[in-house]
Design an enzyme around this catalytic site. Structure first.
Site, PDB file in Angstrom:
ATOM      1  N   HIS A  13       3.154   1.422 -10.197  1.00 30.64           N
ATOM      2  CA  HIS A  13       3.220   1.520  -8.735  1.00 30.64           C
ATOM      3  C   HIS A  13       1.798   1.609  -8.205  1.00 30.64           C
ATOM      4  O   HIS A  13       1.241   2.695  -8.027  1.00 30.64           O
ATOM      5  CB  HIS A  13       4.059   2.739  -8.331  1.00 30.64           C
ATOM      6  CG  HIS A  13       4.398   2.762  -6.878  1.00 30.64           C
ATOM      7  ND1 HIS A  13       5.507   3.399  -6.377  1.00 30.64           N
ATOM      8  CD2 HIS A  13       3.770   2.223  -5.801  1.00 30.64           C
ATOM      9  CE1 HIS A  13       5.542   3.251  -5.060  1.00 30.64           C
ATOM     10  NE2 HIS A  13       4.485   2.547  -4.690  1.00 30.64           N
ATOM     11  N   HIS A  15      -0.756  -0.658  -5.486  1.00 32.27           N
ATOM     12  CA  HIS A  15      -0.960  -1.785  -4.565  1.00 32.27           C
ATOM     13  C   HIS A  15      -2.417  -2.220  -4.630  1.00 32.27           C
ATOM     14  O   HIS A  15      -3.314  -1.400  -4.378  1.00 32.27           O
ATOM     15  CB  HIS A  15      -0.618  -1.369  -3.127  1.00 32.27           C
ATOM     16  CG  HIS A  15       0.802  -0.916  -2.961  1.00 32.27           C
ATOM     17  ND1 HIS A  15       1.803  -1.749  -2.512  1.00 32.27           N
ATOM     18  CD2 HIS A  15       1.402   0.277  -3.203  1.00 32.27           C
ATOM     19  CE1 HIS A  15       2.951  -1.082  -2.469  1.00 32.27           C
ATOM     20  NE2 HIS A  15       2.736   0.156  -2.879  1.00 32.27           N
ATOM     21  N   HIS A 193      10.613  -0.683  -3.158  1.00 35.07           N
ATOM     22  CA  HIS A 193      10.385   0.661  -2.633  1.00 35.07           C
ATOM     23  C   HIS A 193      11.692   1.116  -1.982  1.00 35.07           C
ATOM     24  O   HIS A 193      12.293   0.369  -1.207  1.00 35.07           O
ATOM     25  CB  HIS A 193       9.307   0.642  -1.552  1.00 35.07           C
ATOM     26  CG  HIS A 193       7.904   0.534  -2.068  1.00 35.07           C
ATOM     27  ND1 HIS A 193       7.479  -0.463  -2.890  1.00 35.07           N
ATOM     28  CD2 HIS A 193       6.821   1.335  -1.848  1.00 35.07           C
ATOM     29  CE1 HIS A 193       6.192  -0.286  -3.165  1.00 35.07           C
ATOM     30  NE2 HIS A 193       5.763   0.786  -2.543  1.00 35.07           N
ATOM     31  N   GLU A 196      11.655   6.637  -0.074  1.00 32.79           N
ATOM     32  CA  GLU A 196      10.358   7.290   0.169  1.00 32.79           C
ATOM     33  C   GLU A 196      10.496   8.092   1.469  1.00 32.79           C
ATOM     34  O   GLU A 196      10.481   9.311   1.456  1.00 32.79           O
ATOM     35  CB  GLU A 196       9.246   6.235   0.283  1.00 32.79           C
ATOM     36  CG  GLU A 196       7.859   6.813   0.557  1.00 32.79           C
ATOM     37  CD  GLU A 196       6.789   5.731   0.772  1.00 32.79           C
ATOM     38  OE1 GLU A 196       7.143   4.556   0.986  1.00 32.79           O
ATOM     39  OE2 GLU A 196       5.592   6.094   0.741  1.00 32.79           O
ATOM     40  N   ASP A 274      -0.127   4.630  -6.397  1.00 35.74           N
ATOM     41  CA  ASP A 274       0.265   3.964  -5.147  1.00 35.74           C
ATOM     42  C   ASP A 274      -0.922   3.256  -4.469  1.00 35.74           C
ATOM     43  O   ASP A 274      -1.111   2.059  -4.663  1.00 35.74           O
ATOM     44  CB  ASP A 274       0.942   4.961  -4.194  1.00 35.74           C
ATOM     45  CG  ASP A 274       1.916   4.296  -3.224  1.00 35.74           C
ATOM     46  OD1 ASP A 274       2.096   3.069  -3.304  1.00 35.74           O
ATOM     47  OD2 ASP A 274       2.514   5.011  -2.396  1.00 35.74           O
ATOM     48  N   ASP A 275      -1.694   4.004  -3.684  1.00 35.13           N
ATOM     49  CA  ASP A 275      -2.856   3.451  -2.980  1.00 35.13           C
ATOM     50  C   ASP A 275      -4.041   4.394  -3.207  1.00 35.13           C
ATOM     51  O   ASP A 275      -4.416   5.156  -2.307  1.00 35.13           O
ATOM     52  CB  ASP A 275      -2.536   3.330  -1.481  1.00 35.13           C
ATOM     53  CG  ASP A 275      -1.338   2.418  -1.233  1.00 35.13           C
ATOM     54  OD1 ASP A 275      -1.490   1.199  -1.314  1.00 35.13           O
ATOM     55  OD2 ASP A 275      -0.233   2.962  -0.986  1.00 35.13           O
TER      56      ASP A 275
END
Ligand code: HPA
Ligand code: ZN
Length: 334
Positions: A13, A15, A193, A196, A274-275
């Site tokens: 996961h 990005h 996704h 969330e 994630d980010d």
């Protein structure tokens, strides 16, 4: 030095656009003659004060506009790979958002080729394996997603699968059922996704309408015991990102993150960033943050890595190699 630095880690996961650090954002803005709406790197970093997913996405898409060329996408992912190699990364399945770029006039092939260049180099220079997962933006028209899949169909060699991301509340998975069915016919793996910010029912909808093999986030699945039972029975991997959940206020305190409850329920949970440029940590930092706030013994850390390997789209041979390396970490000298 982190206790978990040498634990072999797998990112499911992550990005690509979420790895854009302010320094590189400004360097690319200069290279491409683009004006960022911030005076300095410090000013940009100061804007990383998010109230929810949408407030983050607004900034994420704004900074993404500095990415234009094949070389930009290569530089972006290569910086991430080098940094994560130091934190024990062994395998990564990279999300990217083609629509965030193609709507601005960037060529689809420049995106996949640039990201692909970095992955090829990572394999030879860093021993990191991986692939690309193209995400559809759920808050944009389904017709645009279908056109994006048409472009992908000409570059299937470069893709592992498809995903679904961006604003979740008000944008359910159902309308993307046909696009995902066609992706499956093309031989692409499917993830989405879900759960969330939207409730557990969105996880159920993603499973039933999109036929996804993994759920990204899924933290709200715990609200529905029947769903939890199904996720456990079907061994559906959940790619959990605690630092993201904290920064986007899905949880108000890392010490109250549902990760321990998810593990106790027998869910196939793994840990991801994630980010990382926006949420304060890469994959190794994520293990450290969980250890600090929730406690994390070596056995559980190894289990989280093992779950990530099992849930990955790596070859059977690579999975065996990674599982062996995790056992060596757990039982051998560090
Ligand atoms: N959720 C949804 N879309 C996203 C995310 C996320 O955490 N990160 C980048 N796009
Ligand atoms: Zn995500």
């Amino acid at each position: 030095m982190s206790r978990f630095r040498t634990l072999p880690k797998v990112e499911l996961h992550l990005h690509a656009e979420g790895t854009l650090e302010p320094e590189l954002a400004f360097a690319l803005a200069r290279r491409n003659g683009i004006e960022l709406p911030f005076a300095s790197e410090a000013e940009l970093r100061a804007a990383y004060d998010f109230t929810d997913l949408q407030s983050f996405l607004d900034l994420y898409y704004a900074t993404t506009a500095v990415l234009w060329t094949r070389r930009d996408f290569d530089d972006l992912l290569w910086a991430y790979l080098q940094r994560s190699a130091e934190q024990g990364l062994q395998h990564v399945e990279v999300f990217f958002d083609p629509q965030a770029h193609t709507v601005r006039g960037v060529a689809f092939t420049d995106i996949v080729d640039g990201l692909g260049d970095a992955l090829t180099r990572a394999r030879t220079e860093l021993g990191i394996t991986g692939g690309l997962i193209m995400c559809f933006l759920r808050d944009r028209p389904v017709t645009e997603a279908a056109r994006t899949l048409d472009e992908a169909a000409t570059r299937l060699d470069a893709l592992l699968g498809v995903g679904l991301d961006s604003a979740e509340v008000g944008f359910p998975p159902g309308p993307f059922a046909e696009v995902f069915a066609r992706a499956a016919q093309l031989g692409l793996r499917r993830v989405a996704h879900a759960g969330e910010e939207a409730p557990a029912s969105s996880v159920l909808e993603a499973l039933d309408t999109l036929g996804v093999e993994r759920i990204d986030h899924g933290v709200r699945a715990l609200d529905d015991p029947h769903l939890v039972e199904r996720l456990v029975r079907e061994e559906i991997p959940l790619t959990v990102c605690p630092l993201s959940n904290l920064r986007l206020r899905v949880v108000d305190d890392l010490a109250r993150h549902p990760l321990p409850a998810m593990l106790a329920a027998g869910l196939k949970v793994s840990l991801h960033s994630d980010d990382p440029a926006y949420f304060g940590g890469y994959v190794g930092d994520t293990f450290d943050a969980v250890a600090r706030s929730l406690g994390l013994d070596d056995e559980t850390a190894a289990l989280l890595s093992r779950n990530a390997v099992a849930g990955s789209f790596a070859t059977a041979e690579r999975k065996t190699e990674l599982l062996t390396a995790i056992e060596r970490w757990l039982t051998g000298p560090r």
